[in-house]
Design a protein around this motif. Structure first.
Motif, PDB file in Angstrom:
ATOM      1  N   PRO A 107       0.865  -1.281  -0.075  1.00  0.00           N
ATOM      2  CA  PRO A 107      -0.104  -0.017  -0.082  1.00  0.00           C
ATOM      3  C   PRO A 107       0.759   1.320   0.100  1.00  0.00           C
ATOM      4  CG  PRO A 107      -0.178  -1.037   1.961  1.00  0.00           C
ATOM      5  CD  PRO A 107       0.797  -1.929   1.264  1.00  0.00           C
ATOM      6  N   LYS A 108       0.448   2.210  -0.723  1.00  0.00           N
ATOM      7  CA  LYS A 108       0.883   3.650  -0.587  1.00  0.00           C
ATOM      8  C   LYS A 108      -0.086   4.450   0.262  1.00  0.00           C
ATOM      9  CE  LYS A 108       1.803   3.339  -5.140  1.00  0.00           C
ATOM     10  NZ  LYS A 108       2.129   3.857  -6.526  1.00  0.00           N
ATOM     11  N   LEU A 109       0.592   5.592   0.818  1.00  0.00           N
ATOM     12  CA  LEU A 109      -0.258   6.643   1.269  1.00  0.00           C
ATOM     13  C   LEU A 109       0.165   8.004   0.286  1.00  0.00           C
ATOM     14  CD1 LEU A 109      -0.079   6.345   5.218  1.00  0.00           C
ATOM     15  CD2 LEU A 109      -2.043   6.064   3.472  1.00  0.00           C
ATOM     16  N   ALA A 110      -0.921   8.664  -0.334  1.00  0.00           N
ATOM     17  CA  ALA A 110      -0.647   9.792  -1.078  1.00  0.00           C
ATOM     18  C   ALA A 110      -1.173  11.019  -0.395  1.00  0.00           C
ATOM     19  CB  ALA A 110      -1.601   9.648  -2.437  1.00  0.00           C
ATOM     20  N   ALA A 111      -0.429  12.013  -0.238  1.00  0.00           N
ATOM     21  CA  ALA A 111      -0.496  13.195   0.752  1.00  0.00           C
ATOM     22  C   ALA A 111      -1.597  14.276  -0.023  1.00  0.00           C
ATOM     23  CB  ALA A 111       0.905  13.589   1.112  1.00  0.00           C
ATOM     24  N   HIS A 112      -2.222  14.589   0.644  1.00  0.00           N
ATOM     25  CA  HIS A 112      -3.050  15.864   0.031  1.00  0.00           C
ATOM     26  C   HIS A 112      -2.908  16.963   1.087  1.00  0.00           C
ATOM     27  CE1 HIS A 112      -6.332  13.340  -2.084  1.00  0.00           C
ATOM     28  NE2 HIS A 112      -5.205  13.180  -2.664  1.00  0.00           N
ATOM     29  N   THR A 113      -2.541  18.069   0.415  1.00  0.00           N
ATOM     30  CA  THR A 113      -2.547  19.568   0.977  1.00  0.00           C
ATOM     31  C   THR A 113      -3.949  20.041   1.269  1.00  0.00           C
ATOM     32  OG1 THR A 113      -2.143  20.988  -0.600  1.00  0.00           O
ATOM     33  CG2 THR A 113      -0.334  19.720   0.480  1.00  0.00           C
ATOM     34  N   HIS A 114      -4.051  20.941   2.161  1.00  0.00           N
ATOM     35  CA  HIS A 114      -5.385  21.760   2.405  1.00  0.00           C
ATOM     36  C   HIS A 114      -5.770  22.536   0.955  1.00  0.00           C
ATOM     37  CE1 HIS A 114      -6.800  21.106   6.555  1.00  0.00           C
ATOM     38  NE2 HIS A 114      -5.594  20.965   6.845  1.00  0.00           N
ATOM     39  N   GLY A 115      -4.420  22.922   0.474  1.00  0.00           N
ATOM     40  CA  GLY A 115      -4.622  23.812  -0.828  1.00  0.00           C
ATOM     41  C   GLY A 115      -5.161  22.786  -1.861  1.00  0.00           C
ATOM     42  N   ASN A 116      -4.651  21.607  -2.137  1.00  0.00           N
ATOM     43  CA  ASN A 116      -5.066  20.516  -3.166  1.00  0.00           C
ATOM     44  C   ASN A 116      -6.352  20.465  -2.931  1.00  0.00           C
ATOM     45  OD1 ASN A 116      -2.190  18.369  -2.614  1.00  0.00           O
ATOM     46  ND2 ASN A 116      -2.426  19.785  -3.878  1.00  0.00           N
ATOM     47  N   GLU A 117      -6.913  20.029  -1.590  1.00  0.00           N
ATOM     48  CA  GLU A 117      -8.353  19.618  -1.662  1.00  0.00           C
ATOM     49  C   GLU A 117      -9.477  20.639  -1.862  1.00  0.00           C
ATOM     50  OE1 GLU A 117      -7.908  15.954   1.307  1.00  0.00           O
ATOM     51  OE2 GLU A 117      -9.107  17.820   2.088  1.00  0.00           O
ATOM     52  N   VAL A 118      -9.088  21.879  -1.518  1.00  0.00           N
ATOM     53  CA  VAL A 118      -9.765  23.148  -1.567  1.00  0.00           C
ATOM     54  C   VAL A 118     -10.055  23.618  -2.837  1.00  0.00           C
ATOM     55  CG1 VAL A 118     -10.269  25.479  -1.010  1.00  0.00           C
ATOM     56  CG2 VAL A 118      -9.548  24.120   1.019  1.00  0.00           C
ATOM     57  N   ALA A 119      -8.736  23.584  -3.664  1.00  0.00           N
ATOM     58  CA  ALA A 119      -8.886  23.939  -4.966  1.00  0.00           C
ATOM     59  C   ALA A 119      -9.313  22.923  -5.891  1.00  0.00           C
ATOM     60  CB  ALA A 119      -7.317  24.124  -5.579  1.00  0.00           C
ATOM     61  N   ASP A 120      -9.308  21.553  -5.714  1.00  0.00           N
ATOM     62  CA  ASP A 120     -10.108  20.625  -6.491  1.00  0.00           C
ATOM     63  C   ASP A 120     -11.543  20.585  -6.107  1.00  0.00           C
ATOM     64  OD1 ASP A 120      -9.664  18.838  -8.633  1.00  0.00           O
ATOM     65  OD2 ASP A 120     -10.029  17.054  -7.220  1.00  0.00           O
ATOM     66  N   ALA A 121     -11.860  20.780  -4.929  1.00  0.00           N
ATOM     67  CA  ALA A 121     -13.602  20.859  -4.506  1.00  0.00           C
ATOM     68  C   ALA A 121     -14.245  22.261  -5.157  1.00  0.00           C
ATOM     69  CB  ALA A 121     -13.592  21.038  -3.034  1.00  0.00           C
ATOM     70  N   TRP A 122     -13.275  23.289  -5.439  1.00  0.00           N
ATOM     71  CA  TRP A 122     -13.791  24.492  -5.857  1.00  0.00           C
ATOM     72  C   TRP A 122     -14.170  24.147  -7.454  1.00  0.00           C
ATOM     73  CZ3 TRP A 122     -11.713  27.414  -9.750  1.00  0.00           C
ATOM     74  CH2 TRP A 122     -12.448  28.463 -10.302  1.00  0.00           C
ATOM     75  N   MET A 123     -12.903  23.713  -8.069  1.00  0.00           N
ATOM     76  CA  MET A 123     -13.155  23.159  -9.609  1.00  0.00           C
ATOM     77  C   MET A 123     -14.319  22.339  -9.769  1.00  0.00           C
ATOM     78  SD  MET A 123      -8.929  22.564 -10.405  1.00  0.00           S
ATOM     79  CE  MET A 123      -7.918  23.475  -9.903  1.00  0.00           C
ATOM     80  N   VAL A 124     -14.615  21.389  -8.807  1.00  0.00           N
ATOM     81  CA  VAL A 124     -15.774  20.552  -8.955  1.00  0.00           C
ATOM     82  C   VAL A 124     -17.267  21.228  -8.980  1.00  0.00           C
ATOM     83  CG1 VAL A 124     -17.148  18.750  -8.072  1.00  0.00           C
ATOM     84  CG2 VAL A 124     -14.574  18.263  -8.478  1.00  0.00           C
ATOM     85  N   ALA A 125     -17.162  22.160  -7.772  1.00  0.00           N
ATOM     86  CA  ALA A 125     -18.209  23.121  -7.625  1.00  0.00           C
ATOM     87  C   ALA A 125     -18.555  24.206  -8.680  1.00  0.00           C
ATOM     88  CB  ALA A 125     -18.140  23.801  -6.303  1.00  0.00           C
ATOM     89  N   VAL A 126     -17.592  24.799  -9.139  1.00  0.00           N
ATOM     90  CA  VAL A 126     -17.622  25.868 -10.220  1.00  0.00           C
ATOM     91  C   VAL A 126     -17.925  25.008 -11.718  1.00  0.00           C
ATOM     92  CG1 VAL A 126     -15.347  26.051 -11.232  1.00  0.00           C
ATOM     93  CG2 VAL A 126     -16.872  28.011 -11.005  1.00  0.00           C
ATOM     94  N   SER A 127     -17.464  23.859 -11.689  1.00  0.00           N
ATOM     95  CA  SER A 127     -17.939  23.343 -13.199  1.00  0.00           C
ATOM     96  C   SER A 127     -19.381  22.556 -13.171  1.00  0.00           C
ATOM     97  CB  SER A 127     -16.865  22.355 -13.148  1.00  0.00           C
ATOM     98  OG  SER A 127     -15.782  22.572 -13.289  1.00  0.00           O
ATOM     99  N   ALA A 128     -19.870  22.405 -12.040  1.00  0.00           N
ATOM    100  CA  ALA A 128     -21.308  21.767 -11.868  1.00  0.00           C
ATOM    101  C   ALA A 128     -22.202  22.934 -12.101  1.00  0.00           C
ATOM    102  CB  ALA A 128     -21.580  21.289 -10.448  1.00  0.00           C
ATOM    103  N   ASP A 129     -23.125  22.411 -13.109  1.00  0.00           N
ATOM    104  CA  ASP A 129     -24.252  23.298 -13.723  1.00  0.00           C
ATOM    105  C   ASP A 129     -25.438  23.154 -12.677  1.00  0.00           C
ATOM    106  OD1 ASP A 129     -25.526  25.293 -15.143  1.00  0.00           O
ATOM    107  OD2 ASP A 129     -25.951  23.861 -16.854  1.00  0.00           O
ATOM    108  N   LEU A 130     -25.110  23.504 -11.486  1.00  0.00           N
ATOM    109  CA  LEU A 130     -26.439  23.341 -10.587  1.00  0.00           C
ATOM    110  C   LEU A 130     -26.587  24.605  -9.742  1.00  0.00           C
ATOM    111  CD1 LEU A 130     -25.161  20.022  -9.178  1.00  0.00           C
ATOM    112  CD2 LEU A 130     -26.875  20.419 -10.467  1.00  0.00           C
TER     113      LEU A 130
END
Length: 628
Positions: free
Chosen positions: A227-250
């Motif tokens: 097994p491998k553990l991939a590290a996520h920063t807070h910047g990673n997660e907030v940026a990707d969540a924003w990209m998902v939110a802004v891309s969703a036509d909802l």
């Protein structure tokens, strides 16, 4: 921060240049995932944030909290963790089926320290290794009434000297804990509900995370060898969540459905953090998620009752749903995203025919946080998994034998690489003086992530996959590295070459099977090779369901194994077995069509085509039917 700066128009492929015209750092994103929670409480304190079902059958009963209540609960839980010694650089293991308290615990672990969600179905050895790598001393796991294995895992981790504190989460809608918690030798045991009682909800004021601080460690590979553990920063997660939110036509009040477990990055990014950024309510399935038979039986009624607008799932889920008669008003459902594995055209069309909702694909991987490409329902691009997300760059490169990369022009197939704010800082290889040692392990190069996937990018930034370079087998959403199976088969003295591929399966989506060549005159049988491989593979999910002896492993023009024909043969075998009892089926033939495995089925006039199609569609595989 203005609404326009945070939420630009991004519902058309033509919007991408305008979105990227403003630097991401100028958009005023929250600093951390905890800031996302607090911001939601400030903006929509009394709006429903999460609704959690106890199971798919009892969908009219549920636990519900507002954004304000969720923030207060997360804060109290984070303070409880801090009282147990969890600091900014300390990890917290989370091993539990989804429940109301696990949502709180996951966000609180990131607020207080670093969350390490682990799949509870991993082998004991894998779990111990992940725990060791994480350095966590605190485990959040399921109370016996939620999952009897929770305390057993805690005991194993404590016995190994890896943890000293256990926090139990209880089933959604469970009565308040009154009995003493079960004992675990060598560890303190608490109920989360008891720990938070003495904490107040005033937001944390010290030890707050910065964008570059670690938020989570997600394991990759699922049932691969190590097994491998991939590290996520807070910047990673907030940026990707924003990209998902802004891309969703909802709209902001659209209700999102969540059915994936919280050890999946999709569950955290797409159905937790993204809705928190947008103020959208989320309805969470019960502990079994999309594995709950009752959920399927009632799914359309759940859509109507909770007015669901959007959902995210894997192709096998949509294959099943498309065969369930719509017995409710599902007019609120407008968005359905498919990911994790290729979406067969038949599943796409069947779901559209059944619901009127066009499935769209997404593409991503844990090492790039979650999502890196998204499709548009109103702007289809056949053959593509979507346009790159804003601020993420995607390119195809040719990798030479000495490891040199050469950028390829648009439309030319190569190894896909991604750069941008969602690319992870590396895998955890050690922990030194309370600091994680991170290493890209060959996946990172000058800020670019080698995805291991083959494909090309067109002039509009749309990504087209041409096969998985690692040919991962995805069984029930869990990744299996074929090399584990191939190495096991190659250890047999009669085997001269081996290839492991995915065989379609109605229950798991895919299961692993092997193809081998053997020495001339070898006495080894297929059944013997299955048993031999099973004896050397520790993880049950990775043991091959069958082994087929063939004359030669298919090769590309440059001498590399070419597995697409083998996947076609595996699909042929699966459907041949499934259709054995169907009258009028003359032939089942697996072949390669347009670079993908396709099964051709020939029927005679006595065949019940409807019955045949219904069975075939449950396999989520491309197929053609010819009547003679």
């Amino acid at each position: 921060m203005t609404v326009e700066s945070l939420w630009p128009a991004a519902q058309s492929p033509n919007d991408l240049p305008a979105v990227e015209g403003m630097p991401l750092k100028s958009r005023g994103l929250p600093t951390s995932t905890y800031d996302v929670v607090l911001r939601a409480a400030r903006l929509w304190s009394d709006r429903t944030a999460v609704t959690v079902l106890p199971d798919g059958t009892d969908y009219r009963r549920f636990a519900s909290r507002t954004f304000g209540e969720l923030a207060a609960d997360v804060t109290r839980a984070a303070k409880a963790l801090r009282s147990l010694g969890v600091g900014r650089r300390d990890a917290v293991l989370l091993i539990s089926p989804n429940c109301d308290e696990l949502i709180t615990a996951t966000l609180a672990a990131q607020a207080a320290g670093i969350a390490v969600p682990i799949n509870g179905s991993l082998s004991a050895d894998h779990t111990l290794e992940l725990a060791r790598l994480s350095g966590a001393r605190v485990l959040i796991t399921a109370a016996p009434e939620l999952d009897p294995a929770g305390v057993e895992r805690a005991a194993a981790l404590s016995h190994a000297g890896l943890i000293d504190t256990v926090i139990l989460v209880r089933p959604t809608l469970a009565d308040h804990a009154s009995a003493p918690p079960p004992e675990v030798a060598g560890a303190e045991v608490h109920y989360l509900s008891t720990l938070v009682e003495t904490q107040d909800s005033t937001p944390l004021s010290d030890g707050l995370a910065e964008p570059g601080d670690l938020a989570a460690l997600f394991h990759t590979g699922g049932t691969t060898g190590m097994p491998k553990l991939a590290a996520h920063t807070h910047g990673n997660e907030v940026a990707d969540a924003w990209m998902v939110a802004v891309s969703a036509d909802l709209p902001d009040d659209a209700v999102v459905f969540a059915g994936l477990p919280l050890f999946h990055v999709n569950a955290l990014i797409v159905t937790l953090l993204a809705p928190l950024l947008r103020g959208q309510p989320v309805v969470w399935a019960g502990p079994q998620g999309y594995r709950d038979v009752g959920l399927y039986q009632n799914f359309w009624r759940i859509v109507e009752h909770h007015r669901l607008a959007a959902m995210s799932a894997v192709p096998t889920v949509y294959a099943v749903l498309s065969q369930i008669p719509v017995d409710a008003d599902i007019s609120t459902l407008t968005s359905a995203v498919s990911g994790a594995s290729a979406l067969p055209d038949t599943v796409r069309q069947d779901f559209l025919d059944a619901t009127g909702v066009a499935l769209v694909e997404g593409y991503g991987l844990t090492e790039a946080t979650c999502a890196s490409a998204r499709s548009f329902a109103d702007h289809p691009r056949p053959g593509s998994v979507g346009q790159r997300m804003p601020y993420q760059q995607v390119k195809a490169v040719a990798v030479s034998e000495d490891g040199t990369w050469t950028d390829l022009p648009a439309g030319q197939i190569g190894t896909l690489a991604i750069s941008g704010p969602t690319v992870f800082p590396g895998y955890v290889t050690a922990r030194s003086e309370n600091v994680y040692v991170l290493d890209g392990r060959g996946a990172l190069r000058d800020g670019w992530l080698d995805t291991g996937d083959l494909g090309y990018v067109d002039n509009d930034g749309f990504v087209h996959l041409a096969g998985r370079a690692k040919d991962l087998i995805i069984r029930g959403g869990h990744n299996i590295d074929p090399a584990v199976i191939e190495d096991a088969l190659l250890a047999h003295p009669d085997v001269t070459a081996a290839a492991a591929v995915a065989r379609p399966d109605t229950h798991s989506g895919e299961v692993p099977v092997g193809f081998v060549t053997v020495r001339p005159g070898a006495a080894a049988t297929a059944d013997e090779l299955v048993s031999f491989a099973a004896g050397t593979i520790s993880e049950g999910a990775a043991k091959p369901k069958s082994v087929t002896i063939i004359d030669a492993i298919p090769m590309t023009d440059v001498g590399k194994p070419y597995k697409v024909p083998l996947r076609a043969a595996a699909a042929e075998h699966a459907l041949t077995e499934a259709l054995a009892g169907q009258a009028g089926v003359m032939r089942v033939t697996g072949r390669v069509a347009a670079g993908a495995p396709t099964v051709s089925i020939t029927l005679d006039p006595t065949a019940d085509r409807t019955a045949v199609e219904r069975l075939v569609k449950s396999f989520s595989v491309n197929y053609e039917i010819d009547e003679q």
